[in-house]
Design an enzyme around this catalytic site. Sequence first.
Site, PDB file in Angstrom:
ATOM      1  N   CYS A 116       0.935  -1.063   0.316  1.00  0.00           N
ATOM      2  CA  CYS A 116      -0.054  -0.225   0.207  1.00  0.00           C
ATOM      3  C   CYS A 116       1.205   0.687  -0.577  1.00  0.00           C
ATOM      4  O   CYS A 116       0.009   2.462  -0.297  1.00  0.00           O
ATOM      5  CB  CYS A 116      -0.879   0.019   1.124  1.00  0.00           C
ATOM      6  SG  CYS A 116      -1.843  -1.155   0.539  1.00  0.00           S
ATOM      7  N   HIS A 260      -3.663   7.176   1.557  1.00  0.00           N
ATOM      8  CA  HIS A 260      -3.805   6.221   1.204  1.00  0.00           C
ATOM      9  C   HIS A 260      -4.889   5.324   1.603  1.00  0.00           C
ATOM     10  O   HIS A 260      -5.425   5.186   2.584  1.00  0.00           O
ATOM     11  CB  HIS A 260      -3.040   4.891   1.503  1.00  0.00           C
ATOM     12  CG  HIS A 260      -3.033   3.107   1.617  1.00  0.00           C
ATOM     13  ND1 HIS A 260      -3.890   2.722   0.325  1.00  0.00           N
ATOM     14  CD2 HIS A 260      -3.659   2.227   2.047  1.00  0.00           C
ATOM     15  CE1 HIS A 260      -4.240   1.683   0.053  1.00  0.00           C
ATOM     16  NE2 HIS A 260      -4.301   0.642   1.117  1.00  0.00           N
ATOM     17  N   ASN A 290     -10.235  -0.219  -1.987  1.00  0.00           N
ATOM     18  CA  ASN A 290      -8.515   0.139  -1.530  1.00  0.00           C
ATOM     19  C   ASN A 290      -7.464  -0.371  -2.463  1.00  0.00           C
ATOM     20  O   ASN A 290      -7.913  -1.747  -3.124  1.00  0.00           O
ATOM     21  CB  ASN A 290      -8.675  -1.513   0.028  1.00  0.00           C
ATOM     22  CG  ASN A 290      -6.835  -1.070   0.220  1.00  0.00           C
ATOM     23  OD1 ASN A 290      -6.258  -1.149  -0.459  1.00  0.00           O
ATOM     24  ND2 ASN A 290      -6.639  -1.281   1.275  1.00  0.00           N
TER      25      ASN A 290
HETATM   26  N1  COA Z   1     -19.187 -10.084   5.183  1.00  0.00           N
HETATM   27  C1  COA Z   1     -19.996 -10.266   6.994  1.00  0.00           C
HETATM   28  N2  COA Z   1     -19.015 -10.409   7.786  1.00  0.00           N
HETATM   29  C2  COA Z   1     -18.227 -10.380   8.133  1.00  0.00           C
HETATM   30  C3  COA Z   1     -17.359 -10.199   6.451  1.00  0.00           C
HETATM   31  C4  COA Z   1     -18.124 -10.184   5.321  1.00  0.00           C
HETATM   32  N3  COA Z   1     -17.538  -9.120   4.396  1.00  0.00           N
HETATM   33  N4  COA Z   1     -16.032 -10.744   7.106  1.00  0.00           N
HETATM   34  C5  COA Z   1     -15.753 -10.955   8.190  1.00  0.00           C
HETATM   35  N5  COA Z   1     -17.216 -11.348   8.818  1.00  0.00           N
HETATM   36  C6  COA Z   1     -17.623 -11.538   9.931  1.00  0.00           C
HETATM   37  C7  COA Z   1     -16.503 -12.066  10.582  1.00  0.00           C
HETATM   38  O1  COA Z   1     -16.813 -14.006  10.105  1.00  0.00           O
HETATM   39  C8  COA Z   1     -16.989 -12.153  12.552  1.00  0.00           C
HETATM   40  O2  COA Z   1     -17.494 -13.080  12.811  1.00  0.00           O
HETATM   41  P1  COA Z   1     -17.761 -13.864  13.774  1.00  0.00           P
HETATM   42  O3  COA Z   1     -18.037 -12.378  14.448  1.00  0.00           O
HETATM   43  O4  COA Z   1     -19.119 -14.754  13.895  1.00  0.00           O
HETATM   44  O5  COA Z   1     -16.520 -13.992  13.924  1.00  0.00           O
HETATM   45  C9  COA Z   1     -17.150 -10.867  12.241  1.00  0.00           C
HETATM   46  O6  COA Z   1     -17.879 -10.209  10.754  1.00  0.00           O
HETATM   47  C10 COA Z   1     -16.220  -9.586  12.605  1.00  0.00           C
HETATM   48  O7  COA Z   1     -16.942  -8.316  12.525  1.00  0.00           O
HETATM   49  P2  COA Z   1     -15.606  -7.504  13.891  1.00  0.00           P
HETATM   50  O8  COA Z   1     -14.655  -8.096  14.457  1.00  0.00           O
HETATM   51  O9  COA Z   1     -16.856  -6.503  13.939  1.00  0.00           O
HETATM   52  O10 COA Z   1     -14.871  -6.671  12.806  1.00  0.00           O
HETATM   53  P3  COA Z   1     -13.887  -5.526  12.543  1.00  0.00           P
HETATM   54  O11 COA Z   1     -14.770  -4.291  13.461  1.00  0.00           O
HETATM   55  O12 COA Z   1     -12.546  -6.683  12.935  1.00  0.00           O
HETATM   56  O13 COA Z   1     -13.830  -4.828  11.349  1.00  0.00           O
HETATM   57  C11 COA Z   1     -12.401  -5.038   9.873  1.00  0.00           C
HETATM   58  C12 COA Z   1     -12.953  -6.274   9.830  1.00  0.00           C
HETATM   59  C13 COA Z   1     -11.405  -5.736   8.398  1.00  0.00           C
HETATM   60  C14 COA Z   1     -13.326  -4.608   8.362  1.00  0.00           C
HETATM   61  C15 COA Z   1     -11.192  -4.057  10.496  1.00  0.00           C
HETATM   62  O14 COA Z   1     -10.665  -5.157  11.346  1.00  0.00           O
HETATM   63  C16 COA Z   1     -10.066  -3.383   8.777  1.00  0.00           C
HETATM   64  O15 COA Z   1     -10.939  -2.301   9.039  1.00  0.00           O
HETATM   65  N6  COA Z   1      -8.979  -3.419   9.267  1.00  0.00           N
HETATM   66  C17 COA Z   1      -8.572  -2.765   8.151  1.00  0.00           C
HETATM   67  C18 COA Z   1      -8.713  -3.221   6.895  1.00  0.00           C
HETATM   68  C19 COA Z   1      -7.561  -2.432   6.583  1.00  0.00           C
HETATM   69  O16 COA Z   1      -7.353  -1.552   6.691  1.00  0.00           O
HETATM   70  N7  COA Z   1      -6.118  -3.511   6.117  1.00  0.00           N
HETATM   71  C20 COA Z   1      -5.751  -2.838   4.230  1.00  0.00           C
HETATM   72  C21 COA Z   1      -4.349  -2.402   5.244  1.00  0.00           C
HETATM   73  S1  COA Z   1      -4.062  -1.229   3.553  1.00  0.00           S
END
Ligand code: COA
Length: 333
Positions: A116, A260, A290
């Site tokens: 990224c 980014h 992204n």
């Molecule tokens: N749709 C629906 N549910 C989803 C899903 C999707 N696309 N992806 C994951 N889930 C579920 C998971 O299975 C999990 O379920 P469970 O609680 O029953 O196990 C739950 O959603 C996870 O939710 P939560 O813990 O609230 O997720 P989060 O708040 O950590 O959000 C991200 C996940 C990835 C959006 C968040 O961690 C994030 O933004 N991270 C940074 C990612 C990023 O920017 N990456 C780029 C790097 S350059």
Amino acid sequence: MSVLQKSAIAGIGFHVPERIITNSDLTQWMETSDEWITDRSGIKERRWIDHDGGASSLAIQAAKNAMEDAHVLPEEIDMVICATITSDYFFPGISAQVQEALGLNHVGAFDIKAACPAFVYALSVGDQYIKTGHSKTVLVIGAEVQSTALDISTRGRDTAVLFGDGAGAAILKPSDNESAILSTHLHTEGKYLKSLWCEGPASKFNPRISKEMLEEGRQYPYMNGREVFKNAVKRFPQVIQEAMDANELTMDDVAQIIPHQANLRISQAVAKRMKIGMDKVYSNIHKYGNTTAASIPIALTEARNEGKFQRGDYIILAAFGAGFRWASAAIRW
Ligand code: COA
């Protein structure tokens, strides 16, 4: 001691595939919802390539747009730097395809694989070539086709919904006025390598990918979302502050931060930590998701086109991503 030649961005442009994939479209392949994706990331749709052109096809079009914007002819370009982790082939990198397709002279052309923040890394390298007098017109590109790398199923939904395809480019030239790349700041903390990575195919294994690895999905990106989030909201403000400190700027001096486009929630958390409004932090993630190394040059071009900053304004590019790596660039437009 000789005075180094300043470089400036002389033109920018981008290109994204025409095929729009909305959050609702994704529900046909995986258990997800528009609400979950919008709440967690701010993404409403992304572009996914609809042909087998690979990242080079997007890079070439973005480069043409930036060259037109800068009024630069192919024969003037004397260095090509492509930032990508999704090159068409395992080697030799898309910069060779860009050189050929654009009809450039037999100039230096190489790829940078820094995920990224790679566009800021590439910009930093291009800036050094101009500063030292090695090059006069550097083409810097960020280009990715992530859609063919994703696990488009419920198993891969935590990453598959976040990424899109696209490319953006910039032309760097020596500057004899106030416009300049003022400073660049690059960082890496390799202990987090496995928190955001794609394991195979890899030279560590022979064969580089096995049937077992494919079955386990180890050819797809893996992300520890919470670890990424936690580190991103710490590193973005640090590296933005570093860019301001290096140039004796305060936030009042900065017209726009171009981060980014990782996640709207990350940008909002960064704005809150830095005590600034979101009007100062550019966002177009709702349209493209992204796009890894392409996100900053795409955002930069759209922000410029929307009049978010003018000639003479200070802007800061900032990125965080796999490695973990983070980077910034302070620019006088
Ligand atoms: N749709 C629906 N549910 C989803 C899903 C999707 N696309 N992806 C994951 N889930 C579920 C998971 O299975 C999990 O379920 P469970 O609680 O029953 O196990 C739950 O959603 C996870 O939710 P939560 O813990 O609230 O997720 P989060 O708040 O950590 O959000 C991200 C996940 C990835 C959006 C968040 O961690 C994030 O933004 N991270 C940074 C990612 C990023 O920017 N990456 C780029 C790097 S350059």
